[in-house]
Design a protein around this motif. Structure first.
Motif, PDB file in Angstrom:
ATOM      1  N   LEU A 141      52.556  45.316  35.881  1.00  0.00           N
ATOM      2  CA  LEU A 141      51.874  44.616  36.968  1.00  0.00           C
ATOM      3  C   LEU A 141      50.839  45.521  37.637  1.00  0.00           C
ATOM      4  CD1 LEU A 141      54.952  42.815  38.575  1.00  0.00           C
ATOM      5  CD2 LEU A 141      53.284  41.870  36.968  1.00  0.00           C
ATOM      6  N   ALA A 142      51.155  46.805  37.747  1.00  0.00           N
ATOM      7  CA  ALA A 142      50.206  47.757  38.338  1.00  0.00           C
ATOM      8  C   ALA A 142      48.964  47.900  37.478  1.00  0.00           C
ATOM      9  CB  ALA A 142      50.886  49.116  38.524  1.00  0.00           C
ATOM     10  N   ALA A 143      49.140  47.800  36.153  1.00  0.00           N
ATOM     11  CA  ALA A 143      47.994  47.917  35.242  1.00  0.00           C
ATOM     12  C   ALA A 143      46.966  46.823  35.492  1.00  0.00           C
ATOM     13  CB  ALA A 143      48.478  47.874  33.795  1.00  0.00           C
ATOM     14  N   GLN A 144      47.434  45.647  35.918  1.00  0.00           N
ATOM     15  CA  GLN A 144      46.494  44.557  36.224  1.00  0.00           C
ATOM     16  C   GLN A 144      45.541  44.958  37.339  1.00  0.00           C
ATOM     17  OE1 GLN A 144      48.486  40.374  35.277  1.00  0.00           O
ATOM     18  NE2 GLN A 144      49.388  41.298  37.077  1.00  0.00           N
ATOM     19  N   HIS A 145      46.083  45.546  38.381  1.00  0.00           N
ATOM     20  CA  HIS A 145      45.249  45.975  39.498  1.00  0.00           C
ATOM     21  C   HIS A 145      44.301  47.086  39.070  1.00  0.00           C
ATOM     22  CE1 HIS A 145      47.011  43.659  42.821  1.00  0.00           C
ATOM     23  NE2 HIS A 145      48.153  43.782  42.175  1.00  0.00           N
ATOM     24  N   LEU A 146      44.784  47.971  38.198  1.00  0.00           N
ATOM     25  CA  LEU A 146      43.931  49.044  37.694  1.00  0.00           C
ATOM     26  C   LEU A 146      42.728  48.473  36.952  1.00  0.00           C
ATOM     27  CD1 LEU A 146      43.548  52.125  37.054  1.00  0.00           C
ATOM     28  CD2 LEU A 146      44.810  51.686  34.943  1.00  0.00           C
ATOM     29  N   LEU A 147      42.976  47.529  36.059  1.00  0.00           N
ATOM     30  CA  LEU A 147      41.892  46.946  35.262  1.00  0.00           C
ATOM     31  C   LEU A 147      40.927  46.154  36.140  1.00  0.00           C
ATOM     32  CD1 LEU A 147      43.950  45.762  32.154  1.00  0.00           C
ATOM     33  CD2 LEU A 147      42.485  47.770  32.338  1.00  0.00           C
ATOM     34  N   ALA A 148      41.460  45.477  37.162  1.00  0.00           N
ATOM     35  CA  ALA A 148      40.601  44.690  38.045  1.00  0.00           C
ATOM     36  C   ALA A 148      39.680  45.578  38.867  1.00  0.00           C
ATOM     37  CB  ALA A 148      41.454  43.826  38.978  1.00  0.00           C
ATOM     38  N   LEU A 174      32.005  37.514  45.371  1.00  0.00           N
ATOM     39  CA  LEU A 174      32.475  38.220  44.182  1.00  0.00           C
ATOM     40  C   LEU A 174      32.233  37.455  42.889  1.00  0.00           C
ATOM     41  CD1 LEU A 174      35.866  39.677  45.485  1.00  0.00           C
ATOM     42  CD2 LEU A 174      33.799  40.963  44.907  1.00  0.00           C
ATOM     43  N   VAL A 175      32.099  36.136  42.966  1.00  0.00           N
ATOM     44  CA  VAL A 175      31.887  35.338  41.757  1.00  0.00           C
ATOM     45  C   VAL A 175      30.652  35.804  40.965  1.00  0.00           C
ATOM     46  CG1 VAL A 175      31.217  33.036  40.933  1.00  0.00           C
ATOM     47  CG2 VAL A 175      33.210  33.309  42.416  1.00  0.00           C
ATOM     48  N   PRO A 176      29.504  36.080  41.623  1.00  0.00           N
ATOM     49  CA  PRO A 176      28.360  36.589  40.847  1.00  0.00           C
ATOM     50  C   PRO A 176      28.660  37.892  40.111  1.00  0.00           C
ATOM     51  CG  PRO A 176      27.633  35.852  43.013  1.00  0.00           C
ATOM     52  CD  PRO A 176      29.126  35.829  43.033  1.00  0.00           C
ATOM     53  N   VAL A 177      29.540  38.721  40.665  1.00  0.00           N
ATOM     54  CA  VAL A 177      29.933  39.962  39.980  1.00  0.00           C
ATOM     55  C   VAL A 177      30.624  39.614  38.665  1.00  0.00           C
ATOM     56  CG1 VAL A 177      31.387  42.027  40.114  1.00  0.00           C
ATOM     57  CG2 VAL A 177      30.171  41.223  42.152  1.00  0.00           C
ATOM     58  N   THR A 212      38.680  49.268  51.049  1.00  0.00           N
ATOM     59  CA  THR A 212      39.590  48.336  50.383  1.00  0.00           C
ATOM     60  C   THR A 212      38.830  47.405  49.447  1.00  0.00           C
ATOM     61  OG1 THR A 212      41.092  48.409  52.269  1.00  0.00           O
ATOM     62  CG2 THR A 212      41.316  46.546  50.777  1.00  0.00           C
ATOM     63  N   PHE A 213      39.330  47.271  48.219  1.00  0.00           N
ATOM     64  CA  PHE A 213      38.686  46.409  47.218  1.00  0.00           C
ATOM     65  C   PHE A 213      39.155  44.963  47.380  1.00  0.00           C
ATOM     66  CE2 PHE A 213      36.962  48.834  43.285  1.00  0.00           C
ATOM     67  CZ  PHE A 213      36.001  49.431  44.092  1.00  0.00           C
ATOM     68  N   ALA A 214      38.214  44.072  47.640  1.00  0.00           N
ATOM     69  CA  ALA A 214      38.571  42.661  47.814  1.00  0.00           C
ATOM     70  C   ALA A 214      38.979  42.010  46.495  1.00  0.00           C
ATOM     71  CB  ALA A 214      37.388  41.894  48.417  1.00  0.00           C
ATOM     72  N   GLN A 215      38.451  42.501  45.355  1.00  0.00           N
ATOM     73  CA  GLN A 215      38.744  41.828  44.093  1.00  0.00           C
ATOM     74  C   GLN A 215      40.232  41.847  43.745  1.00  0.00           C
ATOM     75  OE1 GLN A 215      36.414  44.302  44.576  1.00  0.00           O
ATOM     76  NE2 GLN A 215      36.015  45.342  42.644  1.00  0.00           N
ATOM     77  N   ASN A 216      40.954  42.845  44.242  1.00  0.00           N
ATOM     78  CA  ASN A 216      42.374  42.898  43.923  1.00  0.00           C
ATOM     79  C   ASN A 216      43.189  41.881  44.714  1.00  0.00           C
ATOM     80  OD1 ASN A 216      41.284  45.792  43.237  1.00  0.00           O
ATOM     81  ND2 ASN A 216      43.161  45.471  42.067  1.00  0.00           N
ATOM     82  N   VAL A 217      42.588  41.320  45.775  1.00  0.00           N
ATOM     83  CA  VAL A 217      43.246  40.215  46.475  1.00  0.00           C
ATOM     84  C   VAL A 217      43.417  39.042  45.513  1.00  0.00           C
ATOM     85  CG1 VAL A 217      43.111  38.619  48.421  1.00  0.00           C
ATOM     86  CG2 VAL A 217      42.267  40.965  48.673  1.00  0.00           C
ATOM     87  N   GLY A 218      42.449  38.873  44.609  1.00  0.00           N
ATOM     88  CA  GLY A 218      42.518  37.800  43.623  1.00  0.00           C
ATOM     89  C   GLY A 218      43.696  37.956  42.683  1.00  0.00           C
ATOM     90  N   VAL A 219      44.036  39.207  42.328  1.00  0.00           N
ATOM     91  CA  VAL A 219      45.193  39.442  41.464  1.00  0.00           C
ATOM     92  C   VAL A 219      46.466  38.986  42.165  1.00  0.00           C
ATOM     93  CG1 VAL A 219      46.515  41.166  40.195  1.00  0.00           C
ATOM     94  CG2 VAL A 219      44.040  41.408  40.378  1.00  0.00           C
ATOM     95  N   ALA A 236      38.401  37.300  33.120  1.00  0.00           N
ATOM     96  CA  ALA A 236      39.540  37.461  34.024  1.00  0.00           C
ATOM     97  C   ALA A 236      39.082  37.504  35.475  1.00  0.00           C
ATOM     98  CB  ALA A 236      40.298  38.746  33.676  1.00  0.00           C
ATOM     99  N   GLY A 237      37.952  38.169  35.720  1.00  0.00           N
ATOM    100  CA  GLY A 237      37.437  38.294  37.084  1.00  0.00           C
ATOM    101  C   GLY A 237      37.064  36.958  37.694  1.00  0.00           C
ATOM    102  N   LEU A 238      36.479  36.070  36.892  1.00  0.00           N
ATOM    103  CA  LEU A 238      36.094  34.757  37.415  1.00  0.00           C
ATOM    104  C   LEU A 238      37.315  34.010  37.938  1.00  0.00           C
ATOM    105  CD1 LEU A 238      33.843  32.696  37.867  1.00  0.00           C
ATOM    106  CD2 LEU A 238      34.254  31.849  35.538  1.00  0.00           C
ATOM    107  N   MET A 239      38.421  34.130  37.212  1.00  0.00           N
ATOM    108  CA  MET A 239      39.660  33.478  37.644  1.00  0.00           C
ATOM    109  C   MET A 239      40.182  34.109  38.924  1.00  0.00           C
ATOM    110  SD  MET A 239      41.794  31.101  36.762  1.00  0.00           S
ATOM    111  CE  MET A 239      43.385  30.552  37.375  1.00  0.00           C
ATOM    112  N   MET A 240      40.200  35.442  38.971  1.00  0.00           N
ATOM    113  CA  MET A 240      40.748  36.132  40.142  1.00  0.00           C
ATOM    114  C   MET A 240      39.926  35.860  41.394  1.00  0.00           C
ATOM    115  SD  MET A 240      41.957  39.826  38.633  1.00  0.00           S
ATOM    116  CE  MET A 240      40.327  40.282  38.042  1.00  0.00           C
ATOM    117  N   PHE A 241      38.605  35.944  41.273  1.00  0.00           N
ATOM    118  CA  PHE A 241      37.753  35.790  42.448  1.00  0.00           C
ATOM    119  C   PHE A 241      37.739  34.351  42.932  1.00  0.00           C
ATOM    120  CE2 PHE A 241      35.156  39.485  40.461  1.00  0.00           C
ATOM    121  CZ  PHE A 241      36.203  40.348  40.735  1.00  0.00           C
ATOM    122  N   SER A 242      37.858  33.410  41.993  1.00  0.00           N
ATOM    123  CA  SER A 242      37.921  32.001  42.385  1.00  0.00           C
ATOM    124  C   SER A 242      39.203  31.705  43.160  1.00  0.00           C
ATOM    125  CB  SER A 242      37.838  31.100  41.147  1.00  0.00           C
ATOM    126  OG  SER A 242      36.596  31.266  40.481  1.00  0.00           O
TER     127      SER A 242
END
Length: 446
Positions: A20-27, A146-149, A297-304, A347-353
Motif C-alpha cells: 500500500l505504501a508503494a502506491q503513494h510512492l509511485l503517485a 491536478l487533472v491537467p497534470v 504536502t502533495f495533494a495528489q496522494n489525497v487521491g490515493v 492511474a493519476g486521472l483516476m486518483m485526481f478525479s
C-alpha cells in the motif's frame, strides 16, 4: 458509516502496508523529481549536479514525510501525508538561481521557511476563514487543478512523441485496469488497485519495448547524504522571492489538509493545521540543509486515499522510508523513473478525479443559498481560468504571477475573500471541530 478499509490509526499487516505504501510512492515520485529536473534544466546544471539534486529531494521528502505522518512533539499533522516540492517554488527558485545559482536557492529557502514556521502559529485564526462552502470549493479546485497534470502524463506531452495515440491507449488501458480492480477486486486487490494497475501497465510497456534501463545502469548503487553540498548564500531579493512562495504554499497546503481531512474522515482543527504547517516549515529548512528544494504536502496522494480507502498514517510513514532509501540508493530511484508517463497518467486521472468527487460531496452538504452559490461559482471559475490558460497572467507584475499562478491558490483566495466581503459571513466553528476531534487527538497523544 465509515467507507475506509483502514482508518488513520490502523496498522495493516507489514507486507500489506509495504504494498500500500508503494502506491503513494509511485503517485508522488513524478512530482518529487520534476522540480529538480525543471530547475536544473533552466539553470543548465551539469548532469551530476541534477542527479545530486534529485537524490537530495528524495531523501528530504522521505524524512519529512515520516515526521509528518508519525509526529515529533508539536510537529506533524499525524495524517497520511506525502511530502514533496510544490511547483509554487519553481518560478522563485529559477529566478533566484539564474542570478545566484543553487547556493542562493538553498539559502533563500532556509530563511524563507521561517515564514511558514511563524505562520503555523496563526493557523487557528486562518482555519476560521474556511467554513464548509470555502473548504468544499478548495478541495474541488485541487482535483480540477491536478487533472491537467494527469492528462500531460497520459499524452506524454513533454516526451519524444507527445499526443501519440499509443500513449493515450496505454493510459486508457491503465485507467480501465484500475477501475476494474477497484470495482471488482476484493481485500488487498482492491486496496492496492493503483500499484497493481501501474505494474500491469509497466509490464505491457516492457513487452512493447518502450522502457530503457540506461539510467539505471548509469546510476550509482549507494550515495551518502551531502549536507551543504552546494553551499549557501543569502541574497535579499532571493529571500523575498522565496518568502512569497512560502506564503502561497501556506494557502495550498491548507487546502490539501482540508482535502485530506475529508478523505480520511478526520476533522481538521486549527491546532492540527498548526502542527502540519509547522512540519512543512521545519521540513523545508531541513531540506535546504541536505541540499534539497523546499517541501510541502502533495495533494495528489489525497487521491490515493480517496480511491483505496486506506487512510493509515503508518502506511504512508513507510512511504517516507521508501523515499529515504530511494535517495540513498540511486538505482532504486532510477528504476522507478523508468515507469512510462502514460502509465502514471492513467492511474493519476483516476486518483485526481476522486479528489474532485470528494469536493463535490462536500459541496453537496453545503446549504444551497445564493451567497454560497456565488462563492463556489466565482472561485472555481477563477481557479480554472489560470489552470486552463496560465498565460493570462504573463503580462502581470512578477509578484502577481507568483501569488496567482496556481489554480488552487487562486480558487482558495477568491473563496476566502468572497466569504469575508459578502453579507452573511460564515466562520468555521472551531469549537465544534475541536470537540469532535478530541477523542482521536487524545488517542494520538496517549
Amino acid at each position: 458509516m465509515s467507507k475506509l478499509l483502514y482508518g488513520v490509526e490502523d496498522k495493516p499487516p507489514v507486507l500489506t502496508s509495504i504494498v500500500l505504501a508503494a502506491q503513494h510512492l509511485l503517485a508522488a515520485l513524478g512530482g518529487i523529481i520534476a522540480v529538480p529536473l525543471v530547475v536544473g534544466g533552466a539553470l543548465k546544471l551539469p548532469a551530476d549536479q541534477v542527479v545530486a539534486l534529485i537524490n537530495a529531494a528524495l531523501l528530504g521528502s522521505g524524512i519529512v514525510t515520516f515526521i509528518q505522518c508519525r509526529g515529533v512533539g508539536p510537529i506533524g499533522i499525524r495524517l497520511p501525508c506525502v511530502m514533496g516540492t510544490s511547483f509554487a517554488f519553481v518560478g522563485a527558485a529559477i529566478s533566484v538561481g539564474l542570478s545566484g545559482g543553487v547556493p542562493a536557492i538553498l539559502g533563500s529557502s532556509l530563511v524563507g521557511s521561517l515564514v511558514m514556521i511563524v505562520g503555523s502559529f496563526f493557523m487557528p485564526q486562518i482555519r476560521k476563514l474556511f467554513p464548509h462552502a470555502v473548504t468544499g470549493t478548495v478541495v474541488t479546485m485541487i482535483g480540477l487543478s491536478l487533472v491537467p497534470v494527469a492528462l500531460n502524463w497520459a499524452a506524454d506531452s513533454f516526451g519524444p512523441n507527445p499526443n501519440d495515440p499509443g500513449n493515450l491507449a496505454i493510459a486508457a488501458f491503465v485507467l480501465v485496469t484500475v477501475i476494474a480492480l477497484v470495482q471488482f477486486g476484493k481485500g488487498i486487490v482492491s486496496a492496492s488497485a493503483v500499484v497493481l494497475g501501474i505494474l500491469i501497465g509497466y509490464i505491457v510497456c516492457l513487452a512493447l519495448g518502450m522502457i530503457s534501463f540506461e539510467q539505471v545502469e548509469k546510476a550509482s548503487v549507494f550515495a551518502l547524504p551531502q549536507p551543504f553540498h552546494f553551499g549557501m548564500t543569502f541574497p535579499i531579493a532571493g529571500i523575498v522571492a522565496m518568502s512569497i512562495a512560502f506564503m502561497v504554499t501556506i494557502v495550498e497546503t491548507t487546502g490539501s489538509f482540508m482535502a485530506l481531512g475529508a478523505a480520511t474522515e478526520t476533522k481538521i482543527t486549527g491546532k492540527r493545521l498548526s502542527a502540519g504547517i509547522l512540519c512543512d516549515g521545519v521540513g523545508s529548512a531541513l531540506a535546504s540543509v541536505v541540499s534539497a528544494p523546499p517541501v510541502s504536502t502533495f495533494a495528489q496522494n489525497v487521491g490515493v486515499v480517496s480511491l483505496t480507502g486506506i487512510a493509515s498514517r503508518f502506511v504512508v510513514a513507510i512511504t517516507g522510508v521508501m523515499l529515504i532509501l530511494a535517495g540513498l540508493f540511486p538505482k532504486v530511484g532510477a528504476l522507478i523513473v523508468t515507469i512510462p508517463k502514460p502509465v502514471l497518467g492513467g492511474a493519476g486521472l483516476m486518483m485526481f478525479s476522486m479528489i474532485i468527487s470528494a469536493g463535490i460531496g462536500m459541496l453537496s452538504r453545503v446549504e444551497q443559498t445564493k451567497r454560497n452559490s456565488l462563492i463556489i461559482a466565482v472561485a472555481v471559475g477563477c481557479g480554472l481560468a489560470v489552470t486552463v490558460k496560465p498565460e493570462l497572467l504573463s503580462k502581470m507584475p512578477h509578484f502577481i504571477q507568483e501569488v496567482f499562478h496556481s489554480g488552487i491558490t487562486m480558487g482558495a483566495l477568491v473563496a476566502v475573500v468572497l466569504n469575508l466581503v459578502l453579507p452573511g459571513r460564515e466562520i468555521a466553528d472551531e469549537e465544534e471541530h475541536e470537540e469532535e476531534a478530541a477523542p482521536q487527538l487524545a488517542r494520538e497523544t496517549a
